[in-house]
Motif scaffolding. Structure first.
Motif, short mmCIF file in Angstrom:
data_model
loop_
_atom_site.label_atom_id
_atom_site.label_comp_id
_atom_site.label_asym_id
_atom_site.label_seq_id
_atom_site.Cartn_x
_atom_site.Cartn_y
_atom_site.Cartn_z
N ASN A 1 -1.57 -20.41 -1.96
CA ASN A 1 -2.07 -20.93 -3.31
C ASN A 1 -1.41 -19.69 -4.77
OD1 ASN A 1 -3.56 -23.21 -2.17
ND2 ASN A 1 -5.34 -21.78 -2.05
N GLY A 2 -0.15 -19.59 -4.68
CA GLY A 2 0.14 -18.96 -5.76
C GLY A 2 -0.15 -17.38 -5.49
N TYR A 3 -0.50 -16.97 -4.49
CA TYR A 3 -1.19 -15.44 -4.33
C TYR A 3 -0.22 -14.77 -3.08
CZ TYR A 3 -4.73 -15.78 -7.71
OH TYR A 3 -5.47 -15.79 -8.86
N LEU A 4 0.13 -13.53 -3.35
CA LEU A 4 0.53 -12.81 -2.27
C LEU A 4 -0.32 -11.97 -1.68
CD1 LEU A 4 3.34 -12.09 -0.38
CD2 LEU A 4 3.52 -10.22 -2.17
N GLU A 5 -0.79 -12.09 -0.38
CA GLU A 5 -1.75 -11.30 0.30
C GLU A 5 -0.89 -10.28 1.52
OE1 GLU A 5 -4.79 -13.57 2.03
OE2 GLU A 5 -4.92 -14.94 0.28
N GLY A 6 -1.32 -9.09 1.32
CA GLY A 6 -0.77 -8.11 2.11
C GLY A 6 -1.52 -6.82 2.07
N ARG A 7 -0.78 -5.74 2.27
CA ARG A 7 -1.48 -4.38 2.32
C ARG A 7 -0.92 -3.55 1.30
NH1 ARG A 7 -5.92 -4.57 6.13
NH2 ARG A 7 -5.38 -6.11 7.34
N ASN A 8 -1.57 -2.86 0.83
CA ASN A 8 -1.19 -1.86 -0.40
C ASN A 8 -0.79 -0.36 0.39
OD1 ASN A 8 -3.34 -0.16 0.13
ND2 ASN A 8 -4.37 -0.66 -1.71
N TYR A 9 -0.42 0.65 -0.35
CA TYR A 9 -0.12 1.92 0.39
C TYR A 9 -1.05 2.57 1.41
CZ TYR A 9 1.61 6.68 0.94
OH TYR A 9 2.26 7.95 1.40
N TRP A 10 -2.13 2.29 1.03
CA TRP A 10 -3.21 2.77 1.75
C TRP A 10 -3.61 1.93 2.86
CZ3 TRP A 10 -3.28 7.69 1.34
CH2 TRP A 10 -2.98 8.14 -0.08
N ALA B 1 9.44 -0.16 3.34
CA ALA B 1 8.79 -1.49 2.68
C ALA B 1 9.55 -1.87 1.29
CB ALA B 1 7.34 -1.25 2.55
N VAL B 2 9.60 -2.96 1.12
CA VAL B 2 9.71 -3.75 -0.15
C VAL B 2 8.48 -3.64 -0.79
CG1 VAL B 2 10.68 -5.62 -1.56
CG2 VAL B 2 11.73 -4.83 0.81
N VAL B 3 8.51 -3.26 -1.88
CA VAL B 3 7.04 -3.26 -2.74
C VAL B 3 7.21 -3.95 -3.76
CG1 VAL B 3 5.82 -1.95 -4.37
CG2 VAL B 3 6.87 -0.78 -2.47
N ALA B 4 6.25 -5.14 -3.72
CA ALA B 4 5.87 -6.44 -4.91
C ALA B 4 4.94 -5.65 -5.88
CB ALA B 4 5.58 -7.46 -4.14
N TYR C 1 -2.59 -5.85 -11.39
CA TYR C 1 -3.15 -6.45 -10.21
C TYR C 1 -2.87 -5.61 -9.04
CZ TYR C 1 -3.41 -10.58 -13.08
OH TYR C 1 -3.78 -11.40 -14.22
N GLY C 2 -1.87 -4.69 -9.07
CA GLY C 2 -1.61 -3.80 -8.05
C GLY C 2 -0.15 -4.01 -7.30
N LYS C 3 -0.17 -3.65 -6.02
CA LYS C 3 1.12 -3.53 -5.39
C LYS C 3 0.99 -4.14 -3.85
CE LYS C 3 3.02 0.35 -7.65
NZ LYS C 3 3.63 1.58 -7.48
N VAL C 4 1.78 -4.72 -3.42
CA VAL C 4 1.69 -5.09 -1.90
C VAL C 4 3.08 -4.39 -1.43
CG1 VAL C 4 1.66 -7.13 -0.40
CG2 VAL C 4 0.24 -7.26 -2.26
N TYR C 5 2.77 -4.05 -0.03
CA TYR C 5 3.81 -3.32 0.45
C TYR C 5 4.30 -4.33 1.67
CZ TYR C 5 3.46 1.02 -2.00
OH TYR C 5 3.39 2.09 -3.00
N ILE C 6 5.60 -4.89 1.64
CA ILE C 6 5.99 -5.72 2.63
C ILE C 6 6.96 -4.83 3.57
CG2 ILE C 6 7.41 -7.98 2.88
CD1 ILE C 6 6.79 -8.24 0.11
N SER C 7 6.48 -4.88 4.83
CA SER C 7 7.10 -3.94 5.88
C SER C 7 8.65 -4.66 6.06
CB SER C 7 6.55 -4.25 7.22
OG SER C 7 7.55 -3.72 8.27
N SER D 1 6.37 -8.19 -11.23
CA SER D 1 7.31 -8.02 -12.41
C SER D 1 8.44 -7.04 -11.69
CB SER D 1 6.88 -7.06 -13.46
OG SER D 1 6.11 -6.03 -12.76
N LYS D 2 8.37 -6.47 -10.71
CA LYS D 2 9.36 -5.68 -9.68
C LYS D 2 9.35 -5.96 -8.54
CE LYS D 2 8.13 -1.88 -12.45
NZ LYS D 2 7.96 -0.20 -12.59
N LEU D 3 10.44 -5.62 -7.70
CA LEU D 3 10.53 -5.75 -6.18
C LEU D 3 11.57 -4.48 -6.00
CD1 LEU D 3 11.19 -9.37 -4.98
CD2 LEU D 3 9.12 -7.86 -4.68
N TYR D 4 11.07 -3.42 -5.13
CA TYR D 4 11.92 -2.63 -4.99
C TYR D 4 11.70 -1.84 -3.63
CZ TYR D 4 7.92 0.20 -6.39
OH TYR D 4 6.54 0.57 -6.76
N LEU D 5 12.68 -1.05 -2.99
CA LEU D 5 12.59 -0.62 -1.83
C LEU D 5 11.79 0.72 -1.79
CD1 LEU D 5 13.52 -0.74 1.33
CD2 LEU D 5 15.60 0.33 0.78
N PHE D 6 11.01 0.99 -0.66
CA PHE D 6 10.13 2.11 -0.56
C PHE D 6 10.45 3.04 0.75
CE2 PHE D 6 6.16 4.35 0.53
CZ PHE D 6 5.84 5.12 -0.72
#
Length: 154
Positions: A84-93, A117-120, A125-131, A105-110
């Motif tokens: 529904n227009g949201y990305l659900e995942g885990r943050n750094y912790w 991970a790729v950080v959204a 609203y925060g960040k989601v780390y995508i493995s 606003s940003k996607l970058y490699l971490f």
């Protein structure tokens, strides 16, 4: 739409890496001990017999297999979902986070502390780390780029 982490491939890769990282120093120390003992097999292996060495190496492999499994299972829970227009995942912790895709606003490699991970980043609203071990990662990144307010060159 859920994007799972390919944890089995990660498990195999981590097992090989751990096994080699443990095995090389052990073999190196046995070689050093062999030369320091005057090239005497009896002194080099006074606490372990040569016949027990294969068992010792099998135990190193099984230990590597077990610890790699624990890490891989933990990373399995880093799956992300678009709902529904949201990305659900885990943050750094590793705390579950839900951010609006439009606000990314940003996607970058971490890469840090073993995390790849790729950080959204959705600002307030925060960040989601995508493995980086996520299935269909390219498809997910493309979807996020097409449906968010990414800045040019991010």
């Amino acid at each position: 739409m859920k994007f799972n982490v390919e944890w089995q491939k990660l498990w195999k890769k981590l097992t090989k890496t751990l096994f080699v990282l443990i095995l090389i120093p052990v073999i190196f120390m046995l070689i050093i001990r062999y030369f320091q003992s005057g090239m005497s097999i009896e002194i080099t292996f006074e606490h372990i017999t040569v016949y027990q060495l294969p068992f010792f190496f099998i135990c190193i492999f099984l230990g590597s297999l077990f610890f790699a499994f624990l890490v891989s299972i933990l990373i399995k829970y880093a799956a992300v979902e678009i709902d529904n227009g949201y990305l659900e995942g885990r943050n750094y912790w590793f705390i579950k986070k839900r951010i609006p895709i439009k606000s990314i606003s940003k996607l970058y490699l971490f890469r840090d502390n073993g995390i790849e991970a790729v950080v959204a980043d959705a600002g307030q609203y925060g960040k989601v780390y995508i493995s980086t071990h996520t299935e269909k990662l390219d498809e997910l990144i493309k979807y996020l780029e097409d449906n968010s307010e990414l800045m040019a060159g991010s």
